[in-house]
Every structure is written in C-alpha cells, then in structure tokens.
Design a protein around this motif. Structure first.
Motif: not given
Length: 229
Positions: A92-106
């Motif tokens: 999740r942190i790596l995804g944000l560092e790559l430019g994702a804008d937000d996240y949701l956890t299942k």
C-alpha cells in the motif's frame, strides 16, 4: 444508465467484489468498465481514458503495483484508488509512493468506495479558495494549468500531491497537523491513518528536491515558506 459523472475503470479479479462495486458506482451515475487482470486493465486505461481507476493490488499476472508504475511511467495521472488486503501495508505504501491517490482496505463498505471515488475526483479538479500564485524561491506554481516548475523545468505531480503543495502554499507560514491535512486536503475528517500524509509529503519533497518549500515542525506537523511576489 447515465455516464454524466464519467467512466470509472475497476480492475478486480474477484467477481463478487467487482459486481458490487459496479452496482454502487452505477447508481451514482458513473459509467463502469471492469477488467479482471492487470494487463487487460492497463490496456483498458490507455484505450478508454477513465476519470478514475479502482485498482486491486493482488491481481493475477500484472499486479496493482506494476500497473500503477506502468501507468505513471507513461505520464498518465488518472486518479487511482488502491484496494488492498489487511496484510498488504508495505504494498500500500509502495503504491502511494508510485503515485496512487488513495486506498481502501478490504473489507470495506461499497458506500465508502463511492465516497472515496468522488473525493479523489474533487481533488483532481482542484481545491476551493484562492489558488497559490507566483513563486516560492526556485519554485513556480501555475494554478490554472495546475503545473509546477523548479528552476523553469516542469515537475510532474499527482493531483493529490499538487493539492497538498497548493494548500500549504495558500496558507504559507501556518502549521498544520497531519489530522488537519487529512481533513482539509484529502477530505477525511477523523481519519486515523496519518502515515498517508507523511508518504505524500515525502513524495513532494523528493520531486522538488532542495526547492521544496515544505518544512517539518517537529511534534506538530507541516508548514510551507511564503511564496515570493
């Protein structure tokens, strides 16, 4: 079905999850297209130009991390909402560092998904209020084109990164806690995961280098130096 809100691309390999996501987003007036693996999803993103992408990390073939990296490397800054399992914090942190804008956890509420999609789209459209103008040292910000230049050279920022920088410059000299930034930039009052703020601040600083106006106020939060005329 109306597509007045634009097309949302869902990349999710679990059919029962994508069916619920499609149902709720469609009810809110979004057009929805679903792909079940990363490679097909990336091709769809390039072909269909969605307004937002709901992206599962744990995909077959090309996973969500590789998807996000490929999307951003191609200069595509479509807002991305990551969907992760509870044990995927590092991804999740790596995804944000790559430019994702937000996240949701299942597991998550489908209503929360819709709210998050609307929020990332609002952030992509820009924050309300007078935009920052002029420059801050070697940095110049154009609020109309939503672009940033360092020493005259363009710097690629995601919508969320731009909004964070803009908010701090708009209130230059004011110190914000992480909780305040989550509320005022992300639109998530009462949200507990302040780590996300640190990740985005780190990303903005990395892209701006020593031209970054963002300062850490130890034990409090973040501030920005005042822009020049």
């Amino acid at each position: 079905m109306t597509e007045s809100r634009g097309l949302v691309l869902i990349v999710e390999d679990e059919r029962h999850i994508s069916d619920v996501q499609r149902l709720y987003l469609t009810r809110e007036g979004f057009g929805v297209h679903v792909e079940a693996d990363g490679s097909a999803g990336l091709a769809a993103a390039r072909r269909m130009h969605p307004v937002a992408i709901v992206l599962d990390i744990g995909l077959p073939g090309m996973d969500g991390i590789a998807f996000c990296r490929a999307l951003r490397d191609a200069g595509d800054w479509t807002p991305v909402l990551l969907v992760t399992a509870r044990g995927e914090e590092a991804d999740r942190i790596l995804g944000l560092e790559l430019g994702a804008d937000d996240y949701l956890t299942k597991p998550f509420s489908p209503r929360e998904l819709v709210a998050r999609v609307k929020t990332v789209l609002r952030r992509a459209a820009g924050p309300p209020g007078p935009p920052p103008t002029g420059s801050a040292g070697r940095l110049s910000v154009d609020p109309v084109s939503r672009t940033v230049r360092r020493d005259g050279e363009p710097v690629e920022l995601t919508a969320t990164e731009f909004n964070l920088l803009s908010h701090l410059l708009r209130h230059a000299g004011q110190v914000f806690t992480r909780e305040q930034l989550l509320s005022q930039v992300w639109g998530y009052p009462g949200y507990r995961d302040t780590r996300m703020v640190d990740v985005f601040v780190s990303q903005v600083r990395a892209k701006l280098g020593d031209a970054s106006p963002i300062r850490t106020v130890r034990g409090v939060g973040y501030s920005a130096t005042a822009p020049g005329p």
